[in-house]
Design an enzyme around this catalytic site. Structure first.
Site, PDB file in Angstrom:
ATOM      1  N   TYR A  59       3.750  -1.499 -43.911  1.00 10.13           N
ATOM      2  CA  TYR A  59       4.765  -1.047 -42.953  1.00 10.13           C
ATOM      3  C   TYR A  59       4.498   0.387 -42.498  1.00 10.13           C
ATOM      4  CZ  TYR A  59       8.192  -4.866 -43.311  1.00 10.13           C
ATOM      5  OH  TYR A  59       8.847  -6.059 -43.229  1.00 10.13           O
ATOM      6  N   LYS A  83      -0.903 -10.161 -54.563  1.00  9.81           N
ATOM      7  CA  LYS A  83      -1.988 -11.043 -54.111  1.00  9.81           C
ATOM      8  C   LYS A  83      -3.278 -10.460 -54.668  1.00  9.81           C
ATOM      9  CE  LYS A  83      -3.550 -14.528 -51.685  1.00  9.81           C
ATOM     10  NZ  LYS A  83      -3.251 -15.941 -52.008  1.00  9.81           N
ATOM     11  N   ASP A 112       1.873 -16.373 -52.877  1.00  9.08           N
ATOM     12  CA  ASP A 112       1.958 -17.735 -52.317  1.00  9.08           C
ATOM     13  C   ASP A 112       2.604 -18.679 -53.330  1.00  9.08           C
ATOM     14  OD1 ASP A 112      -0.317 -17.319 -53.892  1.00  9.08           O
ATOM     15  OD2 ASP A 112      -1.630 -18.597 -52.686  1.00  9.08           O
ATOM     16  N   ASP A 123       9.933  -8.336 -48.118  1.00  6.09           N
ATOM     17  CA  ASP A 123      10.606  -8.715 -46.870  1.00  6.09           C
ATOM     18  C   ASP A 123      10.639 -10.237 -46.748  1.00  6.09           C
ATOM     19  OD1 ASP A 123      11.679  -8.456 -44.219  1.00  6.09           O
ATOM     20  OD2 ASP A 123       9.673  -8.927 -43.461  1.00  6.09           O
ATOM     21  N   ASP A 177      14.034 -13.072 -47.705  1.00  6.12           N
ATOM     22  CA  ASP A 177      14.613 -14.039 -46.760  1.00  6.12           C
ATOM     23  C   ASP A 177      14.600 -15.438 -47.373  1.00  6.12           C
ATOM     24  OD1 ASP A 177      14.850 -12.045 -44.782  1.00  6.12           O
ATOM     25  OD2 ASP A 177      14.219 -13.407 -43.191  1.00  6.12           O
TER      26      ASP A 177
HETATM   27  C1  IPM Z   1      14.579  -6.370 -43.288  1.00  5.55           C
HETATM   28  C2  IPM Z   1      14.150  -6.511 -41.859  1.00  5.55           C
HETATM   29  C3  IPM Z   1      13.342  -5.289 -41.449  1.00  5.55           C
HETATM   30  C4  IPM Z   1      12.145  -5.202 -42.381  1.00  5.55           C
HETATM   31  C5  IPM Z   1      12.908  -5.280 -39.980  1.00  5.55           C
HETATM   32  C6  IPM Z   1      14.086  -5.420 -39.039  1.00  5.55           C
HETATM   33  C7  IPM Z   1      12.110  -4.061 -39.639  1.00  5.55           C
HETATM   34  O1  IPM Z   1      13.445  -7.696 -41.687  1.00  5.55           O
HETATM   35  O2  IPM Z   1      15.292  -5.389 -43.601  1.00  5.55           O
HETATM   36  O3  IPM Z   1      14.221  -7.233 -44.095  1.00  5.55           O
HETATM   37  O4  IPM Z   1      11.128  -5.857 -42.150  1.00  5.55           O
HETATM   38  O5  IPM Z   1      12.234  -4.447 -43.349  1.00  5.55           O
HETATM   39 MG    MG Z   2      13.408  -8.931 -43.398  1.00  9.22          MG
END
Ligand code: IPM
Ligand code: MG
Length: 359
Positions: free
Chosen positions: A143, A192, A224, A248, A252
């Site tokens: 990032y 990884k 993975d 990240d 999710d």
């Molecule tokens: C998160 C989001 C952010 C990230 C984006 C919006 C930059 O996906 O907070 O998980 O990747 O950190």
């Molecule tokens: Mg995210």
């Protein structure tokens, strides 16, 4: 009476709606628990680009630095998608994390009992208690590494760099180990290392540190495989320690265990006690301004703020209890199933406030 100063970055899309409900809830719990909160609003993301031409104005950084903590909604939307990378709304989010030195991102993924039916995973997979804490490195890695465009013999190319120093790995690993000590003493470090040199250094560093934490059962897993294990047998995990980009993605994925990404809170912490608290979901431009969004991830982020930054663990518990109770009666569209009351974003906020008063 104790008074807290909170910087408020409502952001874009559903950001303002969900933050407004969270402020209502924070005010309600403050009244109940005997403290006061002062809010200082500032611009971030697309709304900042529209107002002043940059995603992270200096004034926003100054206000967050002066506050006891920051509450953030979400940033981004199609309106700003065609802007170049360095002036996109997301750049504002990365910028504020970095400017405040928030290297540790805590993302708890757990199942709320009344929401068991909302999980897309089969009941036999999510049986038992599910409570995972993703500890994501937040101010390093790909990032923030060097990136750019090249011309390779007339062909355009682009690159991004994943780089971690031992210092960066150590400070996030310490958060992971300490978190494991407070929970069930199990830490899974995800990388990884079969391909990436930065992952090999990550593994070496975490292995060395494990000597300081003899009680913690440390394991390593490739990312993975972890992605697969999270949906195959999620209850094997307690604390997951990982890099910025893997965290990240995996957070999710882990969020779906709880039924909806609209339920997951997060805390971003650095060396100072002040933190930044935000839902893990995005700005959901498709439902923005319609009073349909689920404010619970942001409301639960306020609960994390009370616990991790403001030293008000009881107020934090009150919010969590109120949310759990409301979920037995009412649902926003993202977690709606037959037999419940379907409510709007603001009705959900009102219901949580009412529960807090009644508790
Ligand atoms: C998160 C989001 C952010 C990230 C984006 C919006 C930059 O996906 O907070 O998980 O990747 O950190
Ligand atoms: Mg995210």
């Amino acid at each position: 009476m104790q008074n807290y100063k909170i910087a408020v970055l409502k952001g874009d899309g559903i950001g303002p709606e969900i933050v407004n409900e969270s402020i209502k809830v924070l005010d309600a719990v403050a009244e109940k628990c005997g403290f006061t909160v002062e809010y200082d609003e500032a611009l971030l993301g697309g709304s900042a680009i529209d107002a002043v031409g940059v995603p992270l104005p200096d004034e926003t950084v100054a206000k967050c630095k002066a506050a006891d903590s920051t509450l953030l909604g979400a940033v981004g939307g199609p309106k700003w998608d065609s802007l170049p990378g360095n002036v996109r709304p997301e750049k504002g989010l990365l910028g504020i994390r970095s400017a405040l030195g928030l290297f540790a991102n805590l993302r708890p993924a757990r199942i709320f009992e009344p929401l068991r039916d909302a999980s897309p995973l089969r009941a036999d997979i999510i049986n038992g208690s599910l409570d995972i804490m993703v500890v994501r490195e937040l101010t390093g890695g790909i990032y923030f590494g060097e990136r750019g465009r090249l011309n390779e013999n007339g062909v355009e190319a682009a690159y991004d760099t994943e780089k971690y120093s031992v210092t960066e790995i150590e400070r996030i690993a310490r958060i992971g180990f300490d978190m494991a000590m407070k929970r069930s003493k199990k830490l899974c470090s995800v990388d990884k290392a079969n391909v990436l040199e930065s992952s090999r250094l990550w593994r070496e560093t975490v292995t060395k540190m494990s000597k300081e934490y003899p009680e913690v059962e440390l394991s390593f897993m490739y990312v993975d495989n972890c992605a697969m294990q999270l949906v195959r047998n999620p209850s094997q995990f307690d604390v997951i320690l990982t890099s910025n980009i893997f965290g990240d993605i995996l957070s999710d994925e882990a969020s779906m265990i709880s039924g909806s990404i609209g339920m997951l809170a997060s805390a971003s912490l650095g060396a100072s006690g002040a933190g930044l608290y935000e839902p893990i979901h995005g700005s959901a431009p498709d439902i923005a301004g319609q009073n349909k969004a689920n404010p619970l991830a942001t409301i639960l982020s306020v609960a994390m703020m009370l616990k991790y930054s403001l030293g008000q663990p009881e107020a934090s518990d009150v919010i969590e209890k109120a949310v759990a109770e409301v979920l037995t009666e009412a649902r926003t569209p993202d977690i709606y199933v037959d037999g419940f009351r379907k409510v709007t974003c603001s009705e959900m906020g009102d219901l949580v406030c009412a529960k807090i008063k009644a508790l």
